[in-house]
Design a protein around this motif. Sequence first.
Motif, PDB file in Angstrom:
ATOM      1  N   UNK A   7      27.140  40.203  70.165  1.00  0.00           N
ATOM      2  CA  UNK A   7      27.008  40.546  68.738  1.00  0.00           C
ATOM      3  C   UNK A   7      25.892  41.457  68.771  1.00  0.00           C
ATOM      4  N   UNK A   8      25.857  42.656  68.148  1.00  0.00           N
ATOM      5  CA  UNK A   8      24.678  43.564  68.012  1.00  0.00           C
ATOM      6  C   UNK A   8      24.398  43.757  66.540  1.00  0.00           C
ATOM      7  N   UNK A   9      23.342  43.653  66.231  1.00  0.00           N
ATOM      8  CA  UNK A   9      22.747  43.767  64.792  1.00  0.00           C
ATOM      9  C   UNK A   9      21.630  44.789  64.804  1.00  0.00           C
ATOM     10  N   UNK A  10      21.834  45.906  64.173  1.00  0.00           N
ATOM     11  CA  UNK A  10      21.120  46.989  64.181  1.00  0.00           C
ATOM     12  C   UNK A  10      20.218  46.972  62.953  1.00  0.00           C
ATOM     13  N   UNK A  11      18.997  46.949  62.982  1.00  0.00           N
ATOM     14  CA  UNK A  11      18.032  46.758  61.910  1.00  0.00           C
ATOM     15  C   UNK A  11      16.984  47.980  61.889  1.00  0.00           C
ATOM     16  N   UNK A  12      17.002  48.570  60.568  1.00  0.00           N
ATOM     17  CA  UNK A  12      15.848  49.809  60.591  1.00  0.00           C
ATOM     18  C   UNK A  12      14.733  49.555  59.716  1.00  0.00           C
ATOM     19  N   UNK A  42      10.742  51.492  60.632  1.00  0.00           N
ATOM     20  CA  UNK A  42       9.709  50.633  59.904  1.00  0.00           C
ATOM     21  C   UNK A  42       8.904  50.031  61.068  1.00  0.00           C
ATOM     22  N   UNK A  43       7.788  49.827  61.105  1.00  0.00           N
ATOM     23  CA  UNK A  43       6.971  49.306  62.183  1.00  0.00           C
ATOM     24  C   UNK A  43       6.918  47.759  62.233  1.00  0.00           C
ATOM     25  N   UNK A  44       6.776  46.744  63.109  1.00  0.00           N
ATOM     26  CA  UNK A  44       6.332  45.400  62.817  1.00  0.00           C
ATOM     27  C   UNK A  44       7.277  44.548  62.490  1.00  0.00           C
ATOM     28  N   UNK A  45       8.733  44.964  62.820  1.00  0.00           N
ATOM     29  CA  UNK A  45      10.106  44.353  62.515  1.00  0.00           C
ATOM     30  C   UNK A  45      10.230  43.309  63.666  1.00  0.00           C
ATOM     31  N   UNK A  57      15.731  41.695  71.914  1.00  0.00           N
ATOM     32  CA  UNK A  57      15.388  42.533  70.895  1.00  0.00           C
ATOM     33  C   UNK A  57      15.028  43.824  71.722  1.00  0.00           C
ATOM     34  N   UNK A  58      15.705  45.082  71.194  1.00  0.00           N
ATOM     35  CA  UNK A  58      15.619  46.553  71.818  1.00  0.00           C
ATOM     36  C   UNK A  58      14.867  47.404  70.849  1.00  0.00           C
ATOM     37  N   UNK A  59      14.217  47.955  71.172  1.00  0.00           N
ATOM     38  CA  UNK A  59      13.333  49.027  70.223  1.00  0.00           C
ATOM     39  C   UNK A  59      13.630  50.404  70.525  1.00  0.00           C
TER      40      UNK A  59
END
Length: 83
Positions: A7-12, A42-45, A57-59
Motif C-alpha cells: 500500500x503506497x500513501x503519498x503525502x505532500x 512541506x518540510x518536517x513531515x 518512508x521515501x522522500x
Amino acid sequence: MAAEDIIVTIVGTRPEAIKLRPLVQALCARGLEQQVVLTGQHNGLADAFSFLPPGTVTFLGVDPTEQSAGEIAEAIHDRLCAA
C-alpha cells in the motif's frame, strides 16, 4: 492481499499528513506492508511517520518554491516514475 502487494500513501502537505497518519497507523497495526512517499511540498513531515520501520518512508524532495501547481504535480509524477 498477495505477498508482493504494498500500500503506497503519498503525502505532500501538513494537512494531508495529519489526516493520513491515523490511516497509516491502522494499516501498520494490521501488519500490512506499506510505503509512505513524502513529496517535499512541506518540510518536517517525516516526524509524523516516525513510528514506521526504517526504509518505509521515501522522500522525493520536490521544491515547491516559485512553481505553479501544475509544475509541482509534474515534478512529483516524474520522480515517482523514476523511483
